[in-house]
Motif scaffolding. Structure first.
Motif, short mmCIF file in Angstrom:
data_model
loop_
_atom_site.label_atom_id
_atom_site.label_comp_id
_atom_site.label_asym_id
_atom_site.label_seq_id
_atom_site.Cartn_x
_atom_site.Cartn_y
_atom_site.Cartn_z
N LEU A 1 2.29 2.01 -3.40
CA LEU A 1 1.36 2.77 -4.24
C LEU A 1 1.33 4.24 -3.83
O LEU A 1 1.31 5.13 -4.68
CB LEU A 1 -0.04 2.16 -4.14
CG LEU A 1 -0.23 0.77 -4.76
CD1 LEU A 1 -1.61 0.23 -4.41
CD2 LEU A 1 -0.04 0.81 -6.27
N ASP B 1 -0.15 -1.43 -10.74
CA ASP B 1 -0.27 -2.12 -9.46
C ASP B 1 0.07 -3.57 -9.75
O ASP B 1 -0.74 -4.35 -10.24
CB ASP B 1 -1.68 -1.97 -8.91
CG ASP B 1 -1.85 -2.64 -7.53
OD1 ASP B 1 -1.03 -3.51 -7.18
OD2 ASP B 1 -2.80 -2.29 -6.81
N THR C 1 -10.72 -4.94 -7.47
CA THR C 1 -9.34 -5.01 -6.99
C THR C 1 -9.36 -4.99 -5.47
O THR C 1 -10.40 -4.69 -4.86
CB THR C 1 -8.50 -3.83 -7.52
OG1 THR C 1 -7.15 -3.95 -7.08
CG2 THR C 1 -9.04 -2.50 -7.02
N MET D 1 -4.26 3.59 -13.15
CA MET D 1 -3.66 2.52 -12.37
C MET D 1 -4.25 1.16 -12.74
O MET D 1 -5.25 0.72 -12.16
CB MET D 1 -3.85 2.76 -10.87
CG MET D 1 -3.10 1.74 -10.00
SD MET D 1 -3.63 1.74 -8.25
CE MET D 1 -3.17 3.40 -7.75
N VAL E 1 -4.35 -2.90 -12.57
CA VAL E 1 -3.92 -3.96 -11.65
C VAL E 1 -3.74 -5.23 -12.47
O VAL E 1 -4.64 -5.63 -13.22
CB VAL E 1 -4.97 -4.19 -10.54
CG1 VAL E 1 -4.57 -5.37 -9.66
CG2 VAL E 1 -5.14 -2.92 -9.69
N SER F 1 -5.68 -0.30 -3.81
CA SER F 1 -5.49 0.40 -5.08
C SER F 1 -6.17 1.76 -5.06
O SER F 1 -5.61 2.76 -5.55
CB SER F 1 -6.04 -0.42 -6.25
OG SER F 1 -5.42 -1.69 -6.31
N THR G 1 0.83 -1.20 0.00
CA THR G 1 0.00 0.00 0.00
C THR G 1 0.87 1.25 0.00
O THR G 1 0.61 2.21 -0.74
CB THR G 1 -0.93 0.00 1.22
OG1 THR G 1 -1.70 -1.21 1.24
CG2 THR G 1 -1.88 1.18 1.18
N SER H 1 3.92 -5.72 -3.80
CA SER H 1 3.68 -6.04 -2.40
C SER H 1 4.38 -7.35 -2.03
O SER H 1 4.46 -8.27 -2.85
CB SER H 1 2.18 -6.21 -2.14
OG SER H 1 1.94 -6.74 -0.84
#
Length: 387
Positions: free
Chosen positions: A68, A161, A89, A133, A135, A93, A65, A185
């Motif tokens: 981002l 992401d 998601t 963004m 994912v 995000s 997190t 992550s």
């Protein structure tokens, strides 16, 4: 159904670790400096992780997190701006943008890959749009060709992401080699983990240095006079985390190879079960690390899906309900939400409405199991749905 196994034999545990992690932790302990400004583990991990993904400009941070948030701050997201995110998601995000004061704008996803729909992105771009963004859902790259063009034409930034996409490739290139920023992550369930942790990959050193300042309270690396030159916070990764992640990175390729072998088999077996639709694959994504084994059961309602997931777990298959649509989470509406109602967003996100209600995912450790276990998973699911 007769002949179906009652349970599936135990899958490999997750996280996985061995002497490599132990050696790394002792190495970090004995160097005598346990934070990144005095030690060497974080610097080494950044170099190794960046090189693996196609860029020398990597920055390690505390979690995905925060990765981002750092990336978005470097790219200029904040009050008065909008960040386009997929409606389907994990909520980080959108929350990362909202925490910076930006408005998160959810758009629909593709019904086959579950990744952000470029046509929906194009329709959502406004003069306030600062970042798009995508994912890479469950390791499947979003359509980077279309998204790159949209971002370039609109003059906005693209932030991948990539929390699910360690080692993934789009037409032979990994996330760091695609010319845009990517955030990862290392939370406990991810494809490589130290319990928590994150990383941001930048396309050039100038952006990376701006990220470094943001992640270290605005303080340059060599500062001795507390000359904090910009805003930021303490997002620095510690040396012990980095030591574990260096070992995790070294075992990633072998694990991806196994999952890439198992998923086509499992997907074909799932597709033979009446009413089951496995997640599709855009073949331009020519390497998929398979963070999740995802499938839909169209027509399944939320209550019945919970029963199916609970029964899968009871019979030895680590299963989960899919992410809730972000606009159907109360937290989404606390700050930085668009000036629309839930139902208005839902009306323009019909695919998200379906997926978040009838999709199930299996932990990626299932794909580290044997070929026979793939057959067992499918047999158990068929028995639960139709037995």
């Amino acid at each position: 159904m007769s002949g179906q196994p009652s349970t599936v034999p135990e899958f490999p545990e997750w996280p996985q670790f061995g002497d490599e992690e132990r050696t790394g932790l002792i190495r970090a302990l004995e160097q005598g400096q346990w934070w990144r400004i005095g030690g060497s583990e974080v610097d080494s991990f950044e170099a190794e992780f960046g090189a693996y993904h196609g860029t020398p400009h990597a920055l390690a941070v505390t979690n995905g997190t925060h990765a981002l948030e750092v990336a978005l701050e470097v790219l200029g997201a904040g009050p008065g701006t909008e960040v386009i995110v997929p409606a389907f998601t994990f909520i980080s995000s959108s929350l990362a943008a909202q925490r910076l004061g930006a408005v998160a704008v959810p758009v629909d996803v593709d019904l086959d890959t579950y990744c952000i729909d470029p046509a929906a992105v194009e329709a959502a771009i406004t003069p306030r749009t600062k970042v798009i963004m995508p994912v890479h859902m469950a390791g499947q790259f979003a359509d980077m060709d279309a998204l790159d063009k949209l971002a370039a034409d609109a003059g906005v930034a693209l932030l991948q992401d990539a929390a699910h996409a360690h080692g993934a490739q789009w037409q032979g290139k990994r996330a760091g080699a695609l010319g845009s920023v990517a955030a990862f992550s290392f939370q406990n369930g991810k494809l490589m983990t130290a319990g928590e942790g994150g990383a941001v990959l930048f396309p050039d050193e100038e952006l990376r240095e701006r990220g470094f300042l943001v992640h270290s309270c605005g303080r340059p690396r060599t500062d001795r006079d507390y000359l904090h030159s910009t805003t930021g916070s303490n997002y620095r990764m510690g040396e012990f985390t980095a030591a574990v992640l260096r070992a995790q990175l070294a075992r990633l390729d072998d694990q991806i190879a196994v999952r890439e072998q198992r998923w086509p088999l499992l997907a074909s077996l799932l597709a033979e079960i009446p009413g089951v639709v496995p997640q599709g694959r855009d073949e331009r994504g020519d390497r998929n690390p398979h963070y999740m084994a995802m499938f839909r059961v169209p027509g399944l309602d939320v209550a019945r899906r919970r029963e199916v997931v609970d029964t899968l777990i009871a019979r030895g298959v680590p299963a989960f309900v899919a992410f809730r649509a972000i606009y159907r989470c109360d937290g989404f509406w606390k700050a930085g939400a668009p000036d629309e109602s839930v139902e208005a967003i839902a009306a323009r996100c019909p695919n998200t409405e379906l997926i978040h209600s009838d999709c199930i995912w299996l932990h990626h450790r299932t794909l580290l199991g044997t070929e026979q276990q793939m057959h067992d998973i499918a047999a158990v699911l068929a028995d639960i749905l139709h037995g």
